[in-house]
Design an enzyme around this catalytic site. Structure first.
Site, short mmCIF file in Angstrom:
data_model
loop_
_atom_site.label_atom_id
_atom_site.label_comp_id
_atom_site.label_asym_id
_atom_site.label_seq_id
_atom_site.Cartn_x
_atom_site.Cartn_y
_atom_site.Cartn_z
N SER A 97 0.56 -1.17 0.06
CA SER A 97 0.14 0.16 0.02
C SER A 97 0.90 1.33 0.06
O SER A 97 1.74 1.43 -0.83
CB SER A 97 -0.82 -0.08 1.22
N HIS A 121 -7.41 -6.06 0.44
CA HIS A 121 -6.36 -4.98 0.57
C HIS A 121 -5.36 -5.78 1.37
O HIS A 121 -3.97 -5.33 1.26
CB HIS A 121 -6.95 -3.77 1.19
#
Length: 245
Positions: free
Chosen positions: A91, A225
């Site tokens: 991320s 995610h």
């Protein structure tokens, strides 16, 4: 944990051939990669970057600039015993890892591979204004992604402790733009996508290939995610397997 400053040694090696350097997500600490230690072969030393404002650096001033985060990391990486670097960023960490790879390349120490995870190509980001969102919306989004336990989000004291670092990191990601003068890397790049990740448009991920003249591969994994917590041994095996380059 071994080193202080910006790096934490999670798995040591008496004679490391490779330093696997990991960069955590927004709000994350070096401990995000603690589970990776059990999958490390003896010739690999696992090092994670500890951003200020969390963990044992909780009281330190936050840094909300990707290039600055990378610059601090590089200064300490160059002091490590000579070995190859493999970088993995998740991320926000993907942006910091990319900038770190560029800086290392410019200093003649380009990593042998760059791994990026759960992140659009440099300069792109969905939900770019999340760091500005009101508290209720802010915490609701983070809980939906799976990065924050609902119990933490409902605890006002913990929210007050965690929010500054989270918002600072998200601001760093949202405002990051790579330099127009940056030349492509030469090392291979791997991109990992968690299936169903609402923050990443999978169709855009092949654009990561443009940051290098080396090889490129895209892997889709279960877990959304935060897929990096799913089947850790298999992921680490892919990260350290360069035979398919």
């Amino acid at each position: 944990m071994g080193r202080q400053g910006w790096l934490r040694t999670l798995a040591t090696s008496t004679a490391p051939a490779v330093h696997l350097v990991c960069f955590p997500h927004s709000g994350g600490s070096a401990n995000a990669f603690r589970d990776w230690t059990t999958a490390m072969p003896p010739e690999v030393e696992l090092v994670a970057v500890q951003y200020p404002g969390r963990g044992d650096r909780l009281g330190e001033e936050l840094v909300d600039d990707v290039a600055a985060l990378a610059g601090h990391a590089v200064r300490e990486l160059l002091s490590l015993p000579s070995s190859e670097f493999v970088l993995f960023g998740h991320s926000l960490g993907a942006m910091v890892a990319y900038e770190t790879a560029v800086l290392l390349r410019d200093m003649g120490q380009e990593p042998v591979r760059l791994h990026v995870s759960s992140c659009l190509p440099p300069g792109d980001m969905m939900n770019r204004d999340l760091h500005l969102a009101p508290d209720n919306e802010f915490w609701a989004v983070l809980c939906e992604l799976g990065g924050i336990d609902q119990g933490i989000a409902e605890n006002a004291e913990l929210r007050n402790i965690l929010a500054p670092a989270l918002r600072s990191d998200l601001r760093a990601h949202a405002t990051y733009r790579p330099s127009a003068e940056t030349k492509p890397l030469a090392c291979p790049v791997s991109c990992y996508h968690g299936q169903g990740d609402p923050l990443v448009d999978e169709a855009r991920l092949p654009e990561w290939a443009t940051v290098t003249t080396g090889g490129f591969r895209l892997r889709v994994r279960p877990g959304g995610h935060f897929h990096v917590t799913t089947d850790v041994a298999a992921l680490v095996g892919e990260v350290l397997d360069h035979e398919s380059d």
